[in-house]
Structure formats: C-alpha cells, structure tokens
Design a protein around this motif. Structure first.
Motif, PDB file in Angstrom:
ATOM      1  N   GLY A  21      42.498  40.361  16.973  1.00 22.74           N
ATOM      2  CA  GLY A  21      41.675  39.160  17.126  1.00 22.74           C
ATOM      3  C   GLY A  21      41.775  38.577  18.524  1.00 22.74           C
ATOM      4  N   LYS A  22      42.986  38.545  19.068  1.00 20.01           N
ATOM      5  CA  LYS A  22      43.166  38.038  20.424  1.00 20.01           C
ATOM      6  C   LYS A  22      42.495  38.959  21.442  1.00 20.01           C
ATOM      7  N   ALA A  23      42.580  40.268  21.229  1.00 23.43           N
ATOM      8  CA  ALA A  23      41.949  41.223  22.149  1.00 23.43           C
ATOM      9  C   ALA A  23      40.436  41.051  22.159  1.00 23.43           C
ATOM     10  N   ARG A  24      39.886  40.753  20.999  1.00 17.36           N
ATOM     11  CA  ARG A  24      38.442  40.559  20.891  1.00 17.36           C
ATOM     12  C   ARG A  24      37.975  39.388  21.741  1.00 17.36           C
ATOM     13  N   LEU A  25      38.825  38.399  21.908  1.00 16.60           N
ATOM     14  CA  LEU A  25      38.465  37.199  22.669  1.00 16.60           C
ATOM     15  C   LEU A  25      38.820  37.294  24.148  1.00 16.60           C
TER      16      LEU A  25
END
Length: 108
Positions: A21-25
């Motif tokens: 999720g953090k990588a997506r952002l």
C-alpha cells in the motif's frame, strides 16, 4: 511454539500488504524501497508458515494464516489508508476472527 510461528507469519503477511500500500502511494526510490520491504515481508511470512507446519495440519495452518492476513489487512486499510469502516465490514471481520479462533480451538 508452532502457533507462535503461525501468528508471526500472519503478521508478516499484514506487513507485506502494508508495504504494498505504501509503495502504491510512493514514487521513484521510495517506491522501490517499499517494494523491497514488501518482498522481504512476504518471504518472511512464507518461511514462518513453513516452520509452523511442523506440528499444525496444513489446512488449519493455511486457514489461520490467511485469516490473520485478511483481517489484519482490512484493519490496516481502515487505519492507514482510509478505507471505509462500515457495519457490514465490521460484521464480516468479526465472523472471520471467530472462524480463526474456532479453527485454533479445534486443532489437535
């Protein structure tokens, strides 16, 4: 001890999803770091699941592992990423938790 490995495997699975999720952002090198952390957490999760299988039946271990991962990921989505918290979502999370606890109680 195998149940502790299994719980830690489930928590590593939740960390895997959080990192995704953090990588997506993120962008660039920051995103690459989050993807690397995600891969590490995923590998750790599988390794700990493997350790737990020494004394826990495969079907039980897999169901508990995925249950911890699913509920934990839903909670991370709500807390860290602003996913909506609704009555039906809470109901089904509670039934998932009850199912995991029931499987633990029925395990040899």
């Amino acid at each position: 001890m195998q149940w502790w490995w299994l719980v830690l495997a489930g928590l590593a699975e939740v960390a895997f999803v959080f990192c995704l999720g953090k990588a997506r952002l993120a962008v660039g090198a920051e995103a690459a770091g989050w993807y690397a952390a995600s891969a590490g957490c995923g590998g750790l999760s599988f390794y700990l699941l493997h350790l737990s299988l020494a004394h826990i039946p495969l079907g039980t271990a897999y169901a508990v592992w995925t249950g911890i991962g699913a509920v934990g990921s839903a909670v991370v989505g709500i807390v860290a990423f602003g996913d909506p918290l609704t009555g039906p979502r809470l109901f089904f999370l509670a039934t998932s938790i009850g199912s995991v606890l029931g499987l633990k109680a029925m395990a040899p």
